[in-house]
Structure formats: C-alpha cells, structure tokens
Design a protein around this motif. Structure first.
Motif, short mmCIF file in Angstrom:
data_model
loop_
_atom_site.label_atom_id
_atom_site.label_comp_id
_atom_site.label_asym_id
_atom_site.label_seq_id
_atom_site.Cartn_x
_atom_site.Cartn_y
_atom_site.Cartn_z
N LYS A 149 28.64 21.53 12.35
CA LYS A 149 29.50 22.54 12.99
C LYS A 149 29.11 22.77 14.46
O LYS A 149 29.19 23.90 14.96
CB LYS A 149 29.48 23.85 12.21
N ASP A 209 30.09 22.30 18.22
CA ASP A 209 31.37 22.17 18.92
C ASP A 209 31.25 21.11 20.01
O ASP A 209 30.75 21.37 21.10
CB ASP A 209 31.77 23.51 19.53
N LYS A 210 31.75 19.91 19.72
CA LYS A 210 31.74 18.82 20.70
C LYS A 210 32.91 17.89 20.40
O LYS A 210 33.08 17.43 19.29
CB LYS A 210 30.44 18.03 20.63
N SER A 211 33.70 17.64 21.42
CA SER A 211 34.84 16.74 21.25
C SER A 211 34.39 15.29 21.32
O SER A 211 33.48 14.94 22.07
CB SER A 211 35.89 17.01 22.35
N SER A 271 37.79 14.55 17.13
CA SER A 271 37.39 15.95 16.93
C SER A 271 37.62 16.69 18.23
O SER A 271 37.10 16.30 19.29
CB SER A 271 35.91 16.04 16.54
N GLU A 295 38.02 20.37 17.89
CA GLU A 295 37.65 21.74 17.58
C GLU A 295 36.71 21.74 16.37
O GLU A 295 36.67 20.79 15.60
CB GLU A 295 38.89 22.59 17.28
N VAL A 296 35.96 22.82 16.24
CA VAL A 296 34.99 22.92 15.16
C VAL A 296 35.70 22.87 13.81
O VAL A 296 36.72 23.51 13.61
CB VAL A 296 34.17 24.22 15.28
#
Length: 487
Positions: free
Chosen positions: A172, A174-176, A401, A403-404
């Motif tokens: 979890k 948060d990293k695109s 990805s 968003e979380v």
C-alpha cells in the motif's frame, strides 16, 4: 561508534579515489534555487506518457487472498540459484560481456572531500542502452552461460524494478508505475515501461556517483564496463522465477564464502579510443556513449564469475539522516534480490567519515518472517498476473498503478514492442533441444535461511529499482525509480 560484531563486519574511514560506477546517494547541500530551476525545466521537458489501452480488469487488496492455501511455501523465497551475469560495455553498438564482473571494493588510503553528483541520468539505463528489447541481454547472458538452460520450466521473468513496484503496491505504498507483460511460451515476462527509453530523472543530487567512483574500481579484464547485472532463479508462491538486478560491487575477501570463483576470461582487445570510454558513467544521458539505436546486441565472453556471497549493495546518506532506519527501508528490495552484503556510507558535506559494511542476512530473514502475510499476498498477485497474461488472446497486457489499492490490467497499445526478437523468442519457447532439464548453479552467499529449509538454502534478492537496479540517487524524495533513494 559502537559495532555489533555479530551483524557488522567493520567500518572504514572516509577516503577518495577514481573508478567508474553508477551508484546513488545523499543530497546536494548548495544552490537550492538552481536545483529547483533545473528540476522544473526537466519535468517540463518530460515526454508524454504512452497512451492507455482498454481496461480489462482491476485488482485490489481483497483479491489477494488465496483461501485454498495451495502454496505452503508462498510466504518465502526458496531454492535460489545463480544463473548468469553480464556487464554492459560502453560501446557504439549495444554490447554485453558475459559473465562480466562487478567492480571491486577498493577504498583509497586518504580522506578526500568528494564532489557532488552533476549530470543527467536515465530512469531506465537498460532501455536507454538497448531500447529495442531491454530484457533480451539477460536472456542472451543465460544462453551464453548455460546453452541448455530449461527455459520451458520458467513461469516468470522480471527485473528488480518491476517486482519492487508490485511489492510496494501490496504494501500500500503510493507510487505510480506501468509494466509491460507478455507470455512467451509458458514464461511471462515483466518489462518496466517509462514514457521514453531515454527519459531522465529530474533533480539528481548527492554523492551517489562520486562515492563509488572513489571507493570501487573496475578491474583490468572488465575495464570498459559501465554496469554489472546479475540473474538469479528462485521459487516464490508456486512460481519458478528469474530475476535480474544490478550488483553494485564485490568484496574480494568474501569470495571464499561462496562457490569457487570462476576462471578469468579476457575479452577481445578493444581499440585504444574505446578504452577511454571506461570512465564514462552508465547513467549519464548526455555525456555517456550511448549505442546506436536499432543495432543488434553483441555478446562477447570475458570477465570472471563472482559468487553472490561476495556481492554487495550500496547506499550513501547524509550524516544528518543517521537516525533514520535506512537498512529497514531497503530490506524489501534486498529480500527480492537475495543479497546479504550491505554498505551504508555517511557523509558530512562530501567527506565520508563513517562507512558501515554489514552482513544483513539475519535482517533479511527477520523481514521475511515478520512479513509473511504481505509476501503471501504478493505471491497471489504474481500468480494472478501470470495467469491473466497467459489467458488473453494476444498473451500481452499492461499493468498500471495510479492510485493506492487499485491495479489496472489493460490491453497493450502505443509503441510497445515484442519482448524478445523473433529468433530469440522461438528458442525460448522451444527449450532444450534434447529435452534435458539442465540446472543452474546454486546461489552461494551468506545464506538467507528459514527454519523450514536446510542450512545451505538461500533467501534474498534485489529489486531496483534497478538491475533492475535502477541506478542512481535523486532528490525527489519518493521517486521510486532510482531504487536507492529513501523510498
């Protein structure tokens, strides 16, 4: 400084010397307005993102439970083996040296204040050097090392960067990120996707290049090298995996702790003009000697097989960050790459007065044991992506990805190329001509054991953000690309 002799092999006072190696580190302490201006201009010049394909499915945390509990060993890495290694050479045509050799740890005799990093660095140096098929060099290194390697046995082929991004998603963080996924025969390949093969990291600062230049050196038989890549194989969650990552360097005194060192192989002599390229940094987008685009990959033999037991990972930090748990932040990545040696160097305005050389296999063991649920969910995620890619009509997808807790599985579109060229792909799918099941060399290194494994089993890998060691340090606090900043 107090030292726990059971965990630390020693420390070294600051020193300085010249070699060439693409590392990362610290943080620039001067000219903040200039740094901001450079960062803004680089971000503004960032190439646009590739177009998104049609959304096929999404995954979230609730999808990462395996109620059937079919995989008793899904919460650990097991049966780790060394497969191959290679060095990138700084040549006009894309060229790798197999097995290559990491730079050797060679601290200088005197203390010297180092210059700060100054340059432009690629987000993905592997793609920048060979944009046509960034994962092909690892495949060719395997064939050069083990012509009868059992390719049909492999479920997953990835780099440290792609696995690291997926593990962060499970945690979890948060990293695109975006990953190109393609099934080639029974093997599913994961390839990182940037906006452009030559996209730069904005705002690179610190001493992540100048420190390894001063404290490590490329030895004579690999003098034209700019990066050392390692390829290992292990089992995770019922999947037979191959993972590529970058080796930062090696300790000569630790070679005896692994398998017998391989015989030295000298590569063909290069022109004198090419030897001058040895000092160029692998990650420099402007000053480095990039290969001509769309040239075929050259594979030459040279270097020396070095056991993983002697290979280390390296980080630099400002002394102001000494109270931070840098090792704790790096443990997931070290676990992914199964590395047991860690160097952490602290500087004061470019003077490195404390260098910690640590054996961290117990720390990696502890991390694995304390994060069993996370690892199980990570294994489930990998199995789902592999199964989904194999089931699609064209056997290709993109994982994204933004968003979380939401992972998108999309159709591939835009400039995405085949993972492997046709001839290499056909050989991979065919497997061993004689149908044998050749085994790769056992991984040797300070073993990362679990209570359920025999004492000679191994447990630890590296995720880059680099070989996949994605490769340099940057000032963007949570860049997620360099693999060596505090993210």
């Amino acid at each position: 400084m107090s030292v726990d002799s059971s965990r630390w092999r020693g420390s070294s006072s600051a020193q300085g010397r010249s070699s060439s190696l693409p590392f990362r580190g610290g943080r620039r302490g001067t000219y903040p307005s200039q740094r901001r201006t450079q960062m803004v201009s680089q971000i503004a010049a960032r190439p646009p993102s590739p177009p998104l394909g049609q959304l096929l499915a999404t995954l979230s945390d609730v999808d990462l439970t395996d109620p059937s509990d079919l995989y008793e060993n899904s919460a650990k890495i097991s049966s780790c083996k060394d497969v191959a290694s290679y060095n990138w050479l700084n040549e006009q045509e894309p060229t790798i040296l197999v097995p290559g050799k990491p730079p050797v740890w060679a601290p200088p005799p005197t203390t010297t204040k180092l210059k700060e990093d100054d340059g432009n660095y690629f987000r993905d140096p592997n793609a920048a050097r060979y944009s046509a098929h960034p994962i092909e060099p690892a495949v060719q290194a395997i064939y050069a090392s083990q012509p009868d390697f059992p390719t049909t046995s492999i479920d997953l082929f990835a780099c440290g960067s792609t696995l690291g991004n997926l593990l962060r998603f499970v945690r979890k963080v948060d990293k695109s990120f975006r990953i190109l996924v393609e099934a080639v025969g029974d093997t599913v390949f994961f390839v990182r996707r940037e906006n452009s093969p030559t996209e730069l990291i904005p705002g690179v600062t610190g001493f992540g290049h100048t420190f390894p230049e001063a404290y490590t050196t490329w030895e004579a038989e690999v003098k034209r090298s700019v990066s050392h890549q390692r390829i290992i194989r292990y089992e995770l969650g019922g999947l037979d995996c191959i993972v590529r990552f970058e080796g930062d360097g090696y300790h000569k005194d630790l070679i005896s702790r692994g398998s017998e060192v391989g015989q030295r192989v000298d590569p063909p002599k290069a022109d004198t003009s090419k030897d001058t390229l040895a000092s160029a940094l692998f990650n420099s987008a402007i000053d480095d000697h990039l290969p001509t685009r769309d040239k075929p990959l050259n594979v030459i033999h040279g270097g020396q097989k070095i056991p993983r037991a002697a290979v280390f990972d390296l980080k630099t930090r400002s002394i102001r960050k000494k109270d931070q748990d840098t090792l704790g932040e790096e443990l997931p990545r070290l676990w992914l790459a199964q590395l047991s040696n860690f160097i952490l160097a602290y500087h004061t305005s470019g003077i490195f007065e404390e260098i910690q050389i640590r054996d961290v296999h117990h720390d990696v063991e502890d991390w694995e044991r304390e994060n069993k649920d996370t690892i199980r969910r990570f294994a489930v995620l990998l199995r789902k992506i592999v199964a989904f890619a194999r089931s699609t009509t064209d056997r290709k997808i993109e994982v994204r990805s933004s968003e979380v807790n939401v992972l998108e599985l999309r159709e591939q579109t835009g400039d995405a190329r085949q993972t492997l060229p046709a001839v290499v792909e056909a050989r991979w799918i065919k497997g061993n001509p004689d149908g044998s099941n050749a085994s790769s060399d056992e991984c040797h290194g300070p073993d990362l054991r679990t209570s359920a494994e025999p004492e000679d089993a191994n447990d630890s890998i590296d995720w880059d953000e680099g070989s996949e060691k994605d490769y340099t340090a940057c000032s963007m606090e949570h860049c997620g690309y360099c693999g060596h900043c505090s993210y």
